[in-house]
Every structure is written in C-alpha cells, then in structure tokens.
Design a protein around this motif. Sequence first.
Motif, PDB file in Angstrom:
ATOM      1  N   MET A   1       0.895  -1.325  -0.057  1.00  0.00           N
ATOM      2  CA  MET A   1      -0.121  -0.091  -0.097  1.00  0.00           C
ATOM      3  C   MET A   1       0.860   1.299   0.085  1.00  0.00           C
ATOM      4  O   MET A   1       1.451   1.819   1.038  1.00  0.00           O
ATOM      5  CB  MET A   1      -0.838  -0.035   1.326  1.00  0.00           C
ATOM      6  CG  MET A   1      -2.191  -0.898   1.086  1.00  0.00           C
ATOM      7  SD  MET A   1      -3.340  -0.330   2.219  1.00  0.00           S
ATOM      8  CE  MET A   1      -2.432  -0.480   3.783  1.00  0.00           C
ATOM      9  N   SER A   2       0.827   1.953  -1.169  1.00  0.00           N
ATOM     10  CA  SER A   2       1.640   3.311  -1.288  1.00  0.00           C
ATOM     11  C   SER A   2       0.799   4.167  -1.944  1.00  0.00           C
ATOM     12  O   SER A   2       1.438   4.893  -2.784  1.00  0.00           O
ATOM     13  CB  SER A   2       3.139   2.966  -2.032  1.00  0.00           C
ATOM     14  OG  SER A   2       2.849   1.692  -2.821  1.00  0.00           O
ATOM     15  N   HIS A   3      -0.553   4.196  -1.411  1.00  0.00           N
ATOM     16  CA  HIS A   3      -1.182   5.496  -2.031  1.00  0.00           C
ATOM     17  C   HIS A   3      -1.503   6.473  -1.068  1.00  0.00           C
ATOM     18  O   HIS A   3      -1.677   6.422   0.349  1.00  0.00           O
ATOM     19  CB  HIS A   3      -2.625   4.717  -2.248  1.00  0.00           C
ATOM     20  CG  HIS A   3      -2.433   3.951  -3.188  1.00  0.00           C
ATOM     21  ND1 HIS A   3      -3.855   3.732  -4.069  1.00  0.00           N
ATOM     22  CD2 HIS A   3      -1.610   3.004  -4.005  1.00  0.00           C
ATOM     23  CE1 HIS A   3      -3.515   2.534  -5.030  1.00  0.00           C
ATOM     24  NE2 HIS A   3      -2.470   2.581  -5.218  1.00  0.00           N
ATOM     25  N   TYR A   4      -1.193   7.638  -1.650  1.00  0.00           N
ATOM     26  CA  TYR A   4      -1.226   8.920  -0.640  1.00  0.00           C
ATOM     27  C   TYR A   4      -2.215   9.804  -1.398  1.00  0.00           C
ATOM     28  O   TYR A   4      -2.299  10.104  -2.663  1.00  0.00           O
ATOM     29  CB  TYR A   4       0.110   9.761  -0.470  1.00  0.00           C
ATOM     30  CG  TYR A   4       1.012   8.555   0.429  1.00  0.00           C
ATOM     31  CD1 TYR A   4       0.859   8.757   1.769  1.00  0.00           C
ATOM     32  CD2 TYR A   4       1.882   7.917  -0.312  1.00  0.00           C
ATOM     33  CE1 TYR A   4       1.962   7.664   2.368  1.00  0.00           C
ATOM     34  CE2 TYR A   4       2.654   6.940   0.216  1.00  0.00           C
ATOM     35  CZ  TYR A   4       2.533   6.959   1.654  1.00  0.00           C
ATOM     36  OH  TYR A   4       3.464   6.096   2.291  1.00  0.00           O
ATOM     37  N   LEU A   5      -3.024  10.308  -0.498  1.00  0.00           N
ATOM     38  CA  LEU A   5      -4.369  11.259  -1.040  1.00  0.00           C
ATOM     39  C   LEU A   5      -3.947  12.618  -0.833  1.00  0.00           C
ATOM     40  O   LEU A   5      -3.709  13.195   0.328  1.00  0.00           O
ATOM     41  CB  LEU A   5      -5.559  10.788  -0.424  1.00  0.00           C
ATOM     42  CG  LEU A   5      -6.817  11.895  -0.307  1.00  0.00           C
ATOM     43  CD1 LEU A   5      -7.126  11.924  -2.060  1.00  0.00           C
ATOM     44  CD2 LEU A   5      -8.013  11.349   0.274  1.00  0.00           C
ATOM     45  N   GLY A   6      -3.799  13.589  -1.810  1.00  0.00           N
ATOM     46  CA  GLY A   6      -3.812  14.843  -1.801  1.00  0.00           C
ATOM     47  C   GLY A   6      -5.347  15.759  -1.971  1.00  0.00           C
ATOM     48  O   GLY A   6      -5.890  15.148  -3.371  1.00  0.00           O
ATOM     49  N   LEU A   7      -5.910  16.308  -1.359  1.00  0.00           N
ATOM     50  CA  LEU A   7      -7.187  17.031  -1.613  1.00  0.00           C
ATOM     51  C   LEU A   7      -6.903  18.523  -1.901  1.00  0.00           C
ATOM     52  O   LEU A   7      -6.142  19.074  -1.257  1.00  0.00           O
ATOM     53  CB  LEU A   7      -8.002  16.805  -0.352  1.00  0.00           C
ATOM     54  CG  LEU A   7      -8.821  15.506  -0.039  1.00  0.00           C
ATOM     55  CD1 LEU A   7      -9.430  15.492   1.066  1.00  0.00           C
ATOM     56  CD2 LEU A   7      -9.755  15.184  -1.438  1.00  0.00           C
ATOM     57  N   ASP A   8      -7.596  19.035  -2.755  1.00  0.00           N
ATOM     58  CA  ASP A   8      -7.326  20.429  -3.347  1.00  0.00           C
ATOM     59  C   ASP A   8      -8.621  21.217  -3.364  1.00  0.00           C
ATOM     60  O   ASP A   8      -9.242  20.783  -4.133  1.00  0.00           O
ATOM     61  CB  ASP A   8      -6.727  20.637  -4.532  1.00  0.00           C
ATOM     62  CG  ASP A   8      -6.585  22.054  -4.927  1.00  0.00           C
ATOM     63  OD1 ASP A   8      -6.562  22.977  -4.317  1.00  0.00           O
ATOM     64  OD2 ASP A   8      -6.481  22.524  -6.114  1.00  0.00           O
ATOM     65  N   ALA A   9      -8.847  22.022  -2.262  1.00  0.00           N
ATOM     66  CA  ALA A   9     -10.108  22.838  -2.060  1.00  0.00           C
ATOM     67  C   ALA A   9      -9.847  24.132  -2.840  1.00  0.00           C
ATOM     68  O   ALA A   9      -9.495  25.130  -2.115  1.00  0.00           O
ATOM     69  CB  ALA A   9     -10.714  22.801  -0.767  1.00  0.00           C
ATOM     70  N   SER A  10     -10.193  24.289  -3.984  1.00  0.00           N
ATOM     71  CA  SER A  10      -9.922  25.552  -4.661  1.00  0.00           C
ATOM     72  C   SER A  10     -11.173  26.228  -4.640  1.00  0.00           C
ATOM     73  O   SER A  10     -12.215  25.969  -4.273  1.00  0.00           O
ATOM     74  CB  SER A  10      -9.431  25.213  -6.152  1.00  0.00           C
ATOM     75  OG  SER A  10     -10.307  24.898  -6.996  1.00  0.00           O
ATOM     76  N   THR A  11     -11.139  27.531  -5.428  1.00  0.00           N
ATOM     77  CA  THR A  11     -12.115  28.393  -5.353  1.00  0.00           C
ATOM     78  C   THR A  11     -13.358  27.772  -6.221  1.00  0.00           C
ATOM     79  O   THR A  11     -14.539  27.855  -5.681  1.00  0.00           O
ATOM     80  CB  THR A  11     -11.873  29.626  -6.189  1.00  0.00           C
ATOM     81  OG1 THR A  11     -10.560  29.822  -5.620  1.00  0.00           O
ATOM     82  CG2 THR A  11     -12.980  30.720  -6.056  1.00  0.00           C
ATOM     83  N   GLN A  12     -13.381  27.030  -7.275  1.00  0.00           N
ATOM     84  CA  GLN A  12     -14.313  26.468  -8.082  1.00  0.00           C
ATOM     85  C   GLN A  12     -14.541  24.925  -7.947  1.00  0.00           C
ATOM     86  O   GLN A  12     -15.570  24.580  -8.563  1.00  0.00           O
ATOM     87  CB  GLN A  12     -14.059  27.007  -9.588  1.00  0.00           C
ATOM     88  CG  GLN A  12     -14.067  28.225  -9.816  1.00  0.00           C
ATOM     89  CD  GLN A  12     -14.305  28.827 -11.171  1.00  0.00           C
ATOM     90  OE1 GLN A  12     -14.488  28.093 -11.825  1.00  0.00           O
ATOM     91  NE2 GLN A  12     -13.564  29.926 -11.359  1.00  0.00           N
ATOM     92  N   SER A  13     -13.558  24.378  -7.358  1.00  0.00           N
ATOM     93  CA  SER A  13     -13.603  22.835  -7.209  1.00  0.00           C
ATOM     94  C   SER A  13     -12.969  22.420  -6.199  1.00  0.00           C
ATOM     95  O   SER A  13     -12.224  22.795  -5.679  1.00  0.00           O
ATOM     96  CB  SER A  13     -13.402  22.263  -8.813  1.00  0.00           C
ATOM     97  OG  SER A  13     -11.895  22.696  -8.766  1.00  0.00           O
TER      98      SER A  13
END
Length: 515
Positions: free
Chosen positions: A1-13
């Motif tokens: 398991m070498s999965h890493y999650l990045g979440l990007d809360a931007s202005t439109q999405s």
Amino acid sequence: MSHYLGLDASTQSLTAIVINTATGEIAVNATVNFGADLPRYGAPNGFVPNDDPLVRLSDPLMWVDALELLLQRVSARGYDWGQVRGISGSGQQHGSVYLNAGYRQTDWEPARCLSEQVRPLLSRRLAPIWMDSSTSEEGREIAAAAGGEEVVSRISGSRPIERFTGPQIRRFYRTDPEGYAKTARIHLVSSFMAYLLCGRDVPIDYGDGAGMNLMDLATGTWHEKLLAATAPELAGKLPPPAPSTTQAGTIGPYFAAKYGFRPETPVIVFSGDNPNSLVGMGGIEPGNAVISLGTSDTYFAPMSQPRTDPNGYGHVFGNPAGGFMCLIAFKNGSLAREEIKRRYHLTWDAFAEAVLERSAPGNGGRSMLYYYVPEITPRILKPVVQFLGPESDAATAPRAIVESQAVSMKLHSAWIGETPERILVTGGASQNPAIRQVLADVFQADILPLAVSNSAGLGAAFRAANAVGNVPWEELFEAFSQPDSSQAARPDPATRDIYAALQDRFAEALKPHLD
Ligand code: XUL
C-alpha cells in the motif's frame, strides 16, 4: 500500500489526487465542480453572487457536500479508500470559516449527511474567500493600531491586505459583534477541511497561517499585537499554528465507517494552495523559483530567510518543506500580452517569431509600461500604457512587452535575496518559446517548462507521502513532476549587461506612476 491522497479545495472545485509511490502512477484524479455538480448552492463560480462587487462569500456547507460527493464518486468507480496510507490537502488561501462552541462535538452519524450535522456548528453562515476586497478600512485600522503597515509587514510577511484573514475577521467583528462573540473557532479553508476529515480540532499550518496578517514569521506563533489590533479575544478562537509536517490526527470515524478508510489513516495538516504548489512543482529548495504565466503572472520561490518586501507588494508564506517562500502577483500578465497581440493583429506564432527572429535582446532601447489594469506589483492604481524609447511596431512591440514584464519580475523579486539558477515555468504562456528565452536571459537562469496539472493537489499528496511514508522529496519530484528538459531555455551570458541596463531604465520610468 503506497497510496497517498492529496485534496485540493480551490475556489471553483474540489479535487482528489492519489499518487502510488510504488509505481509512480496517479491512481485517482477526480474533481467535483461546485457550479456544475452542486447547482443548489447557486454559486456557478464557487461564490454566491452579491450586489456589492467587493464582497465574495462562499457556503462552507457546499465544501462539505463536495467532499462527500467526491469520495462517493471515486468509490463508485471501484476505488477502495482503504488503500490510502496518508492524507493531506490544500485550500484556497485566506478564506475563513466561523464555528460556534459546538465545534468540539464531532460524533457525526455516518447514516446522515455531514453538511446537515455541520450546519448548526456555523456561527457565520457564509465564509469570506480570497476574492473579497471589502476590508480596506479594517486593514487601515489594523495598521494604525499595530504601529503602521510596515510593522504588520515586518512581523507577518505582508502589509494588511483586503483578502487576508485578519482584516476579514475584523470586519466580521465590526459588522456582526454577536456572531463574532458566539464564534469559538476560526478556521482557514485548508484547516476546516482537515477538521472535517479528522473530526477533531486541528492546527493551522505555517504555510497558510502566514496569509492571515496574524502570525509572527520569526517565531511561528500568533502575534499578540496583531491579534489585539484585529479583534478582541481572538487568541482563544484560533487553533495553534504548526509546522506543515505535523500530523493533525487520523481520519475520523465518520469517514472511516462511511467510505472505508482505515481508521488509523494519518492526516497531515492541510496548507494553502500556493505553498502546496511550490511542493507539487518540485521547487522547494533555494536556487529554484516558479513563474506561473496565466491571466495574471505570479512568481513564487523558496527563501532561506524570512525577509519581507520593503515596498509591501509581495507576500511571505511558510514553505511546507521548511523555511519560507515568497509570492509576488503581477496582474497584467496574459491580459497585457494579449493587448499587444490584438493591437498588431498577430497570431501567437507570429508574436513568438517577432521576439525570436525580428528583434534582438534589448530591443534597440524599446520597452514599455504595460499597465492596462491597476497593478498589484508594483502598486499602480491608475492604468498606464506607454512605449518607451524609439517607436515600436509589429516587429518590436512583442519583445517590448515580454522584456518589460520579465525585467519587472526580476526587479520586484530582488528583495527575497535569492538568485534562482533554475526557474520552473507553468501556465498557458509558458508554452511560448520566445517568452521562455527572454526569461532565461533576463534572470540568467535555466527556464524549464512543467507539464504538471493541479500542482496544489499533487503537492498535498507529496506532503502526505513525505510525512507519513518518509518518501524523499526528490523521489516524488522524479516520479511525478519532472520538467521537460528538451524544451529548456538556457541563458545567453552576453545579454546580462543589456538587461541590467534595461532594468534600471524601467525602474526609473515606473517612478512617476507608483502609488
Ligand atoms: C494568494 C491568493 C490566491 C488564493 C487562491 O495570496 O490570494 O492565490 O490562494 O488561489
């Protein structure tokens, strides 16, 4: 398991990027667009339309619903969130979310939707975002109470700026003192998203915290004088600032039960989109800089020392990999280049040809002031467009604007005290070889185009991999954000003196127009 999650809360999405560090592949890249996917919020561009053009507010519940929709969508495609080993994230900078004392009760029920359960926790229904510029007066008051704009800039890295969180908090306190009194926690967009995921109170990281006009860059703590100048009892309402590598917590029971994350999945503090982008583009080490050529142009670069811009145009944020970074915004970017293209009836190919083949470095003394709209760097409130030197034509005007813009970037980034050897360029105009060559000559640095899309989300995934899995930065850059060396522009040393002279002439020509 070498999965890493990045979440990007931007202005439109809101975007989720999962990197697989074992294979070097992007395992998930999914987006929820607020306008298209959540039309019930009436925010086609990510903010609620307002009669006052200075006011820009967004609904935090829209971000909560977007998070659930995004996780559901990816699950529906067959992805198992249980594979994720670590999570971090990114948020549009400066925006703020106001919670009442109920924020500590986070025993949210997985059977009910989260936004319904977060709604009663909001002490302010809507959140001001970075596009809001309604707080000029509050900025002036903060400066006056703190001992002047320069004092605020020296401590926090920026003079009081309308969109920054401190002036926004002061405005809320002034316009709704009751709502302010009921507020027990103020989060940035980034830390609010981390709070949701963890289901517990989380810190604000140095990267994004520096965009508030409240943090002492030198110590990484909230600055008492700035807090007092902003609003009463503010210290108790803010989460503590923390280094960007800090573990905020583990994923909360709500998300573990509902979406199948392993309950022990670490969540690393979220940061702002610009600090995350610096990481996502592989620009964290001094000696690098990033130039993004879009509607506006931006210059951002790591800094080893917390210097501040004596003119007050640029900002200093925390570099998530340690130390500091600058962010300098130039509003007349592609907008101004397009004006020249239009005026001389050129295609972009003809524009590049004029720069590369029909004119020469220094342009025979032709340059220009290209301020079609009010400018941030340098501060010019009254637009001014003026050719300097011998008359320009279709053969020389493209070089006049490209050289002038590059020289302005060099001039206005000198305060950071770092000389980049390698500049990573991104954004539409970075595809233009003529612009890359002029930048190489003006900065006397290699210019390398990057093909990374969503550098903020990618940077957040890198930060999770680095902090949780100890994956070295270099390995991440090598696998996911390699610049295209075949398209690199190298500096011609013979142009150094030509551009030094142009820079002096340009600085002189600017003087009468500065505000
Ligand atoms: C930076 C800024 C924007 C926002 C939204 O100061 O206001 O870049 O972070 O992207």
